[in-house]
Scaffold this active site. Structure first.
Site, PDB file in Angstrom:
ATOM      1  N   ASP B 112       0.854  -1.191   0.000  1.00 56.57           N
ATOM      2  CA  ASP B 112       0.000   0.000   0.000  1.00 56.57           C
ATOM      3  C   ASP B 112       0.890   1.242   0.000  1.00 56.57           C
ATOM      4  OD1 ASP B 112      -3.288   0.019   0.967  1.00 56.57           O
ATOM      5  OD2 ASP B 112      -2.240   1.912   0.631  1.00 56.57           O
ATOM      6  N   ASN B 113       0.336   2.328  -0.516  1.00 58.87           N
ATOM      7  CA  ASN B 113       1.071   3.602  -0.455  1.00 58.87           C
ATOM      8  C   ASN B 113       0.269   4.633   0.343  1.00 58.87           C
ATOM      9  OD1 ASN B 113      -1.009   4.039  -2.174  1.00 58.87           O
ATOM     10  ND2 ASN B 113       0.177   5.078  -3.749  1.00 58.87           N
ATOM     11  N   ASP B 155       4.216   2.418  -4.048  1.00 59.35           N
ATOM     12  CA  ASP B 155       3.237   2.997  -4.972  1.00 59.35           C
ATOM     13  C   ASP B 155       3.347   2.178  -6.263  1.00 59.35           C
ATOM     14  OD1 ASP B 155       2.233   4.551  -7.170  1.00 59.35           O
ATOM     15  OD2 ASP B 155       2.175   6.293  -5.829  1.00 59.35           O
ATOM     16  N   ASN B 200      -3.471   6.423 -11.651  1.00 57.02           N
ATOM     17  CA  ASN B 200      -3.277   5.416 -10.598  1.00 57.02           C
ATOM     18  C   ASN B 200      -3.909   4.080 -10.998  1.00 57.02           C
ATOM     19  OD1 ASN B 200      -2.709   4.871  -7.562  1.00 57.02           O
ATOM     20  ND2 ASN B 200      -4.761   4.095  -7.931  1.00 57.02           N
ATOM     21  N   THR B 226     -16.122  -3.308 -11.272  1.00 57.16           N
ATOM     22  CA  THR B 226     -17.347  -2.815 -10.638  1.00 57.16           C
ATOM     23  C   THR B 226     -18.545  -3.041 -11.554  1.00 57.16           C
ATOM     24  OG1 THR B 226     -18.546  -0.775 -10.083  1.00 57.16           O
ATOM     25  CG2 THR B 226     -16.588  -0.512 -11.397  1.00 57.16           C
ATOM     26  N   SER B 270     -18.702   7.616 -14.950  1.00 57.24           N
ATOM     27  CA  SER B 270     -17.815   8.642 -14.384  1.00 57.24           C
ATOM     28  C   SER B 270     -16.420   8.334 -14.913  1.00 57.24           C
ATOM     29  CB  SER B 270     -17.796   8.566 -12.852  1.00 57.24           C
ATOM     30  OG  SER B 270     -17.085   7.414 -12.443  1.00 57.24           O
ATOM     31  N   TYR B 272     -13.919   7.709 -13.135  1.00 59.34           N
ATOM     32  CA  TYR B 272     -13.465   6.544 -12.366  1.00 59.34           C
ATOM     33  C   TYR B 272     -13.934   5.257 -13.045  1.00 59.34           C
ATOM     34  CZ  TYR B 272     -14.661   2.722  -9.213  1.00 59.34           C
ATOM     35  OH  TYR B 272     -14.864   1.484  -8.689  1.00 59.34           O
ATOM     36  N   HIS B 273     -15.219   5.213 -13.408  1.00 54.40           N
ATOM     37  CA  HIS B 273     -15.737   3.997 -14.048  1.00 54.40           C
ATOM     38  C   HIS B 273     -15.039   3.745 -15.386  1.00 54.40           C
ATOM     39  CE1 HIS B 273     -19.072   4.561 -11.121  1.00 54.40           C
ATOM     40  NE2 HIS B 273     -19.054   3.246 -11.122  1.00 54.40           N
ATOM     41  N   LYS B 276     -11.985   1.818 -14.815  1.00 56.40           N
ATOM     42  CA  LYS B 276     -12.220   0.389 -14.587  1.00 56.40           C
ATOM     43  C   LYS B 276     -12.476  -0.340 -15.911  1.00 56.40           C
ATOM     44  CE  LYS B 276     -12.471  -0.670 -10.463  1.00 56.40           C
ATOM     45  NZ  LYS B 276     -11.348  -0.991  -9.555  1.00 56.40           N
ATOM     46  N   GLN B 299     -17.914  -6.097  -8.741  1.00 51.50           N
ATOM     47  CA  GLN B 299     -18.516  -6.078  -7.414  1.00 51.50           C
ATOM     48  C   GLN B 299     -19.639  -5.043  -7.358  1.00 51.50           C
ATOM     49  OE1 GLN B 299     -16.118  -6.729  -3.614  1.00 51.50           O
ATOM     50  NE2 GLN B 299     -16.436  -4.541  -3.549  1.00 51.50           N
ATOM     51  N   TYR B 346     -30.296  10.526  -4.186  1.00 51.04           N
ATOM     52  CA  TYR B 346     -29.988  11.484  -5.248  1.00 51.04           C
ATOM     53  C   TYR B 346     -31.076  11.379  -6.326  1.00 51.04           C
ATOM     54  CZ  TYR B 346     -25.148  11.500  -3.345  1.00 51.04           C
ATOM     55  OH  TYR B 346     -24.029  11.591  -2.558  1.00 51.04           O
ATOM     56  N   ARG B 418     -25.087  13.879 -10.103  1.00 52.89           N
ATOM     57  CA  ARG B 418     -24.486  13.003 -11.109  1.00 52.89           C
ATOM     58  C   ARG B 418     -25.266  13.079 -12.421  1.00 52.89           C
ATOM     59  NH1 ARG B 418     -22.342   7.632  -8.116  1.00 52.89           N
ATOM     60  NH2 ARG B 418     -21.634   8.629  -6.219  1.00 52.89           N
TER      61      ARG B 418
END
Lengths: 111, 511
Positions: B112-113, B155, B200, B226, B270, B272-273, B276, B299, B346, B418
């Site tokens: 982990d970092n 990292d 990342n 995800t 998003s 982020y998605h 993935k 998940q 939301y 969103r």
């Protein structure tokens, strides 16, 4: 429920080439996603066609000599054998309906 | 046992180096063909790294149930002292899994970092369940559970050489990759955050794939994806487990083709998605090029605080975030209920999501570890234990809070910051975990929510929620606007909404 036969270099001659009924062989590889998705279809066909057509599966990476013998390039490849001879050869994923159509055309409406 | 008939072909202890040829479908391998014929071998031969005394043998000839290296556990046969490396071991899932696997006899190493700690701190939030420094966590794991975790601060993107060295030293038989930023809103804050998340996640994973190719090509990769990668198609088309089944057929121009094995469309919601989804393609390609074995684990929304291990001592607790960026919805709802803040839905609040409890997610991961993919196999599972609309989940939290803790829990709809469908059909496939890996959910959602209330209502934890209550209501808009989302209305959910139940479906296999 009858299951598909796992073929290998030892049983191929007896189970496929010397079979008394036609044999549908699924040549597959573990790195081939369509092959994994066809697995269930192949198992279902083995049950549905019990007594009429034998269904087998062969992992081509585990048995490279057999792979070369049948010039398997694309996966999955479905080959229909009758009396030890190749009757039909199709490459790429197939639905159950499409595989049944292939068998019916080659063997004359068996289902 | 779900994996009793797996053979050395699946086992990470197999050494296939030089025995196979990497090629794509439709690509003739002339050289390889000659090699195979010349050797007169009719089948592939391999060696076992754990049992070199076996020499060269047919890897299909020994099953897990026959091999003494594979031992029975409640989750299937598991490789004795299996070396498992967890990337992101300081996180909510990583820490929980490290203790869980350590208790099962795995040799756990972790990387982990502290990005998660830093990101949460940067947003002015904190984990409401306090966690100590890694050195203290490691000490407690050993003292309380007798679990040794070999930890290294690395990292994975910036320090690829250090990661490579550590992997070379440990030679992990499986790598669980939780070392990613798991937040959609965090990636939507501004361009710097979007770039940070994508770098990342995407590049960290890409580097890892190359390292696995070079050092541990037979190990399995369990990479967290995800359910959000799939989006929520308004046609109601089922969300398959990553790929179309063979009976899914494309009809066009009076012709038809099987779509079997092709990746299903992704519709991320998003940046982020998107990261993935990019990971999905990178893992898919690396598996194909180099015969890596990977699980992409889609998940659902995770929730909960409990496993036997993390509950064994306050020093072993895993983190719990409740802020708008890192708080997953059920965890956030419980924190709001504890403070008498109306639970925030939301928009329409009718978004439907798959979900799974922390404990059940750990069991699924263990079952997948126990059943490694085959060489070159990129496999996908939908890791959920149920599907519900967000207002159904709010209703459950409100019900438990009112019934067991006498809290006057209210529910509110607020503006949706969103860009997403908030009224839509949803049908998730959930076939593989129960059918292939023998998983049955053990956690009752109301029971776990009750446990969460118990923990979060402790005065010291309630005080930590109170301290950060200003970071719960969202201020990060997908449009780029920065302002607090305003209340639309308080709503009265007297009973679970039937129409949502009809829209939220799980497909568990053909009838």
């Amino acid at each position: 429920m009858k299951k598909a036969i796992t073929l290998n270099s030892k049983n191929f001659q007896k189970e496929v080439l010397e079979s008394e009924i036609p044999v549908l062989v699924d040549f597959w590889g573990s790195w081939c996603p369509p092959c994994k998705m066809v697995e269930q279809t192949i198992e279902e066909l083995a049950g549905d066609l019990d007594g009429k057509v034998k269904v087998g599966k062969l992992n081509v990476d585990q048995y490279p000599v057999l792979r070369n013998q049948y010039s398997i390039i694309g996966l999955p490849t479905f080959i229909l054998f009758k009396d030890g001879q190749m009757m039909k050869n199709e490459v790429g994923a197939r639905s159950k309906k499409q595989l049944l159509k292939m068998l019916n055309e080659a063997l004359g409406n068996i289902i | 046992m779900h994996n009793a008939k797996c053979t050395c072909w699946n086992c990470p202890a197999i050494n296939l180096a030089g025995k196979v040829d990497f090629r794509a479908c439709g690509q003739a391998g002339a050289q390889f063909d000659k090699k195979a014929d010349d050797s007169q071998e009719t089948h592939i031969m391999a060696e076992c790294k754990r049992r070199p005394d076996l020499g060269l043998f047919d890897p299909m000839s020994i099953t897990f149930e026959e091999c003494p290296e594979w031992q029975k556990t409640p989750y299937g046969y598991l490789l004795k002292n299996m070396r498992v490396m967890i990337l992101g071991v300081d996180g909510y899932l990583g820490w929980t899994l490290a203790l869980w696997l350590g208790r099962l006899g795995c040799q756990v190493s972790g990387v982990d970092n502290y990005n998660r700690r830093n990101w949460v701190k940067e947003r002015g939030a904190h984990t409401v369940i306090p966690i100590s420094r890694m050195s203290e966590r490691l000490h407690a794991a050993k003292e309380v559970l007798g679990v040794n975790i070999n930890f290294r601060e690395i990292d994975i993107y910036e320090e690829r050489d250090k990661l490579k060295e550590f992997i070379d030293e440990i030679k992990p038989e499986a790598i669980v990759h939780y070392g990613e930023c798991p937040s959609a809103p965090f990636s939507m804050i501004d361009v710097e955050h979007a770039i940070d998340v994508q770098r990342n996640n995407v590049l960290g994973t890409l580097g890892l794939l190359f390292t696995m190719r070079d050092i541990v090509p037979e190990s399995s990769l369990l990479k967290l994806g995800t359910m959000g990668e799939y989006g929520t198609p308004l046609t109601g088309r089922p969300l398959f487990e990553g790929m179309f089944p063979a009976d899914a057929v494309l009809h066009w121009d009076n012709r038809e083709w099987s779509l079997g094995g092709e990746l299903t469309p992704r519709d991320p919601v998003s940046f982020y998605h998107v990261s993935k989804v990019q990971d999905t393609f990178n893992c898919y390609e690396a598996s194909k090029y180099w015969w890596l074995r990977s699980y992409d684990i889609m998940q659902g929304v995770i929730f909960g605080v409990h496993t036997e291990e993390v509950s064994a001592d306050p020093r072993l607790r895993t983190r719990l975030d409740i802020d708008e960026w890192f708080g997953t919805i059920i965890n956030r709802f419980v924190a709001q209920a504890v403070l008498d803040i109306p639970l925030t839905l939301y928009g329409a609040g009718q978004q439907i999501r798959g979900f799974i409890a922390l404990r059940d997610a750990m069991e699924c991961m263990t079952r997948l570890l126990a059943s490694p993919p085959e060489p070159g196999q990129y496999a996908v599972v939908n890791q959920i234990s149920g599907v519900k609309s967000l207002r159904q989940l709010a209703y459950i939290v409100a019900k438990v809070g009112r019934k067991h803790f006498n809290l006057p829990v209210q529910i509110q709809r607020i503006e949706n910051p969103r860009v997403e469908a908030d009224i839509h059909p949803f049908e998730a496939l959930y076939e593989k975990l129960p059918k292939q890996y023998g998983f049955e959910p053990k956690v009752d959602i109301e029971e776990e929510v009750r446990r969460m209330f118990e923990l979060l209502m402790k005065p010291e934890i309630r005080a930590r929620i109170e301290e950060k209550k200003h970071v719960i209501i969202p201020k990060t808009w997908w449009s780029g606007v920065k302002r607090e989302a305003q209340r639309i209305e308080l709503i009265n959910l007297e009973k679970e909404i039937k129409e949502d139940e009809e829209r939220a479906k799980i497909f568990m296999g053909k009838k």
